[in-house]
Scaffold this active site. Sequence first.
Site, PDB file in Angstrom:
ATOM      1  N   HIS A 123       0.814  -1.218   0.000  1.00 37.09           N
ATOM      2  CA  HIS A 123       0.000   0.000   0.000  1.00 37.09           C
ATOM      3  C   HIS A 123       0.849   1.269   0.000  1.00 37.09           C
ATOM      4  O   HIS A 123       0.341   2.350  -0.286  1.00 37.09           O
ATOM      5  CB  HIS A 123      -0.992  -0.003   1.179  1.00 37.09           C
ATOM      6  CG  HIS A 123      -0.379   0.236   2.526  1.00 37.09           C
ATOM      7  ND1 HIS A 123      -0.109  -0.782   3.421  1.00 37.09           N
ATOM      8  CD2 HIS A 123      -0.005   1.371   3.154  1.00 37.09           C
ATOM      9  CE1 HIS A 123       0.383  -0.279   4.532  1.00 37.09           C
ATOM     10  NE2 HIS A 123       0.468   1.030   4.381  1.00 37.09           N
ATOM     11  N   ASP A 153       0.145  -7.668   1.291  1.00 37.27           N
ATOM     12  CA  ASP A 153       0.537  -6.272   1.493  1.00 37.27           C
ATOM     13  C   ASP A 153       2.056  -6.119   1.551  1.00 37.27           C
ATOM     14  O   ASP A 153       2.589  -5.371   2.361  1.00 37.27           O
ATOM     15  CB  ASP A 153      -0.100  -5.689   2.763  1.00 37.27           C
ATOM     16  CG  ASP A 153       0.028  -4.166   2.823  1.00 37.27           C
ATOM     17  OD1 ASP A 153       0.119  -3.535   1.742  1.00 37.27           O
ATOM     18  OD2 ASP A 153       0.043  -3.599   3.942  1.00 37.27           O
ATOM     19  N   GLY A 228       3.267   6.256   8.296  1.00 36.29           N
ATOM     20  CA  GLY A 228       4.663   6.458   7.902  1.00 36.29           C
ATOM     21  C   GLY A 228       5.555   5.338   8.376  1.00 36.29           C
ATOM     22  O   GLY A 228       6.637   5.119   7.829  1.00 36.29           O
ATOM     23  N   ASN A 229       5.128   4.629   9.444  1.00 33.15           N
ATOM     24  CA  ASN A 229       5.864   3.450   9.898  1.00 33.15           C
ATOM     25  C   ASN A 229       5.655   2.260   8.960  1.00 33.15           C
ATOM     26  O   ASN A 229       6.388   1.278   9.022  1.00 33.15           O
ATOM     27  CB  ASN A 229       5.428   3.030  11.301  1.00 33.15           C
ATOM     28  CG  ASN A 229       6.182   3.755  12.399  1.00 33.15           C
ATOM     29  OD1 ASN A 229       5.635   4.599  13.079  1.00 33.15           O
ATOM     30  ND2 ASN A 229       7.452   3.417  12.561  1.00 33.15           N
ATOM     31  N   SER A 230       4.624   2.332   8.102  1.00 28.84           N
ATOM     32  CA  SER A 230       4.312   1.205   7.216  1.00 28.84           C
ATOM     33  C   SER A 230       5.529   0.813   6.394  1.00 28.84           C
ATOM     34  O   SER A 230       6.153   1.655   5.742  1.00 28.84           O
ATOM     35  CB  SER A 230       3.162   1.578   6.280  1.00 28.84           C
ATOM     36  OG  SER A 230       1.966   1.752   6.992  1.00 28.84           O
ATOM     37  N   ILE A 248      -2.308  -0.397  11.791  1.00 26.62           N
ATOM     38  CA  ILE A 248      -2.666  -0.196  13.190  1.00 26.62           C
ATOM     39  C   ILE A 248      -4.179  -0.195  13.330  1.00 26.62           C
ATOM     40  O   ILE A 248      -4.910  -0.049  12.348  1.00 26.62           O
ATOM     41  CB  ILE A 248      -2.101   1.138  13.747  1.00 26.62           C
ATOM     42  CG1 ILE A 248      -2.742   2.333  13.015  1.00 26.62           C
ATOM     43  CG2 ILE A 248      -0.589   1.182  13.664  1.00 26.62           C
ATOM     44  CD1 ILE A 248      -2.378   3.682  13.615  1.00 26.62           C
ATOM     45  N   LEU A 286      -7.264 -25.090  -2.105  1.00 24.95           N
ATOM     46  CA  LEU A 286      -8.077 -26.300  -2.076  1.00 24.95           C
ATOM     47  C   LEU A 286      -9.426 -26.090  -2.756  1.00 24.95           C
ATOM     48  O   LEU A 286      -9.962 -26.988  -3.391  1.00 24.95           O
ATOM     49  CB  LEU A 286      -8.312 -26.742  -0.632  1.00 24.95           C
ATOM     50  CG  LEU A 286      -7.339 -27.759  -0.035  1.00 24.95           C
ATOM     51  CD1 LEU A 286      -7.660 -27.996   1.428  1.00 24.95           C
ATOM     52  CD2 LEU A 286      -7.377 -29.068  -0.808  1.00 24.95           C
ATOM     53  N   GLY A 287     -10.003 -24.899  -2.583  1.00 19.41           N
ATOM     54  CA  GLY A 287     -11.308 -24.622  -3.168  1.00 19.41           C
ATOM     55  C   GLY A 287     -12.455 -24.984  -2.253  1.00 19.41           C
ATOM     56  O   GLY A 287     -13.461 -25.536  -2.699  1.00 19.41           O
ATOM     57  N   ILE A 288     -12.298 -24.689  -0.966  1.00 22.80           N
ATOM     58  CA  ILE A 288     -13.359 -24.956  -0.001  1.00 22.80           C
ATOM     59  C   ILE A 288     -13.571 -23.732   0.874  1.00 22.80           C
ATOM     60  O   ILE A 288     -12.706 -22.852   0.965  1.00 22.80           O
ATOM     61  CB  ILE A 288     -13.039 -26.165   0.906  1.00 22.80           C
ATOM     62  CG1 ILE A 288     -11.769 -25.900   1.729  1.00 22.80           C
ATOM     63  CG2 ILE A 288     -12.904 -27.440   0.094  1.00 22.80           C
ATOM     64  CD1 ILE A 288     -11.424 -27.014   2.696  1.00 22.80           C
TER      65      ILE A 288
END
Length: 492
Positions: A123, A153, A228-230, A248, A286-288
């Site tokens: 992001h 992310d 800004g910590n991201s 956060i 798996l598709g479940i």
Amino acid sequence: MIQRQRISNRSVRRNATLLVIGLVVLFAGCKGRNTAPALNFAPVPDGQPQNSYADLVSKVAPAVITIRADKRVRAPQQFPFSDNPFFRGLFGDRQQQPQESLERALGSGVIVSTDGYILTNHHVIDGAQDIKVDMNDGRTLDAKLIGSDPPSDLALLKISTTGLTYLTPGDSEKVRVGDVALAIGNPLGIGQTVTMGIISAKGRSGRAGPGSGNFEDFLQTDAPINQGNSGGALVNTIGELIGINSQIVPGNGGGNIGIGFAIPSNMARTVMEQLVQNGKVRRGQLGITVRRVDSDLAASMGMSEARGVLVNSVRPGSAAERAGIHPGDVVTAIDGSPMNDTNAFRNRIAGMAPGTEVTLTVLRDNREQKIRATLGEFSPETAQAGQQKDTGPNTEGGGKLGVSVIPLTPEIAEQLNLRPGTQGVVVDSVDQAGPAVAAGIQRGDVIQEVNRQAVRSSEELRSAIDKNGNKPALLLINRRGETVYLAVRPRQ
């Protein structure tokens, strides 16, 4: 007479000598006791207390940098109908030039190799056309985007330089709740900042939950993290990178309230390796859809304890269908590792490459069996159908459930987006004081089974609920094509 006096004098002298010797021994004993160390009930520390992290910070801080990502955004037209001849006559034949503005995202990043690979959040750089890195030595360098992975992310950048200080990812599986952690980044653009806290929890998912389409296994920390910590570093006390700070839970003012999330280093390492090799991340599927087995579900299925995840539905053509997995199966382990949480189950499958063969331990009718499945590949097209969801309990129709039901006709099935041939009864109304509404049952839900027995009429539904007694009933609910098993305790 004289002889007796001499004997008496000797006796007195002997007694006096014995008395002196006794006093000397007594004094020595008292002195010995007085010089003995006093009892100390205070606990003895294991080592020197840690009163500074300055040496650690000086070692790891140069590897945490600031990222500035510029994105050009076209402003909306001032005259949105200027292309229409009628409005052109009103406003004149004005030729508008598109107006663009510059948006800048500010975040942090972590250098993870000496030749300039940098981990950050997706992001932070999403949609950016120009990415620059502010180094701690004052240089500003252009960065190239190697690859980005929105579901985790994470993003990987590269700068053209060598000989850099970098952080080595540690083993986040060994991180314990209560361990001290330091968060390093550039919060609010004020400059590099170090904060301290502990690991508050492990295995967290964001507020969107495991059904959001993201793959989350966050470390939770109370080390203050802000905007800004991201993309910055979460490190342990020996300088290992244990997480990439991501998000956060903000307070009313948008600031930190002591609940921050970091992507664990093991997940970051796996994503980084795939981005370097392929430029994208491939995940198994798996598709479940599944939900956690709680005590009510366990009781309704006759299980001795609440464990595993219950298969709600199986997508046609998926790896699960090919392997023979059925709705109502309870998966208790993957390759021998117990599975009791939907998010952990989903991340475990997604962490494997497509084509990987796994062994699932499955309870079917309370009989344990092993099922081998070859994983398919996760893709945005199949994500909606293949998400594992942890849904809350619902309830169903009949007087004891607090709902009224009607037959499921082909016309209603088409309106509800159900597959042809779907059987069951449709919830027509829900008693606002009954167990159904408390469980989340909605008008339009289709009740297909009660305790694994098909129901096709209100009479069959009522009979099945009466037969169940006062135990929780296991219902199969179909909501617009998605099925889910729910444990409901009818009112008496």
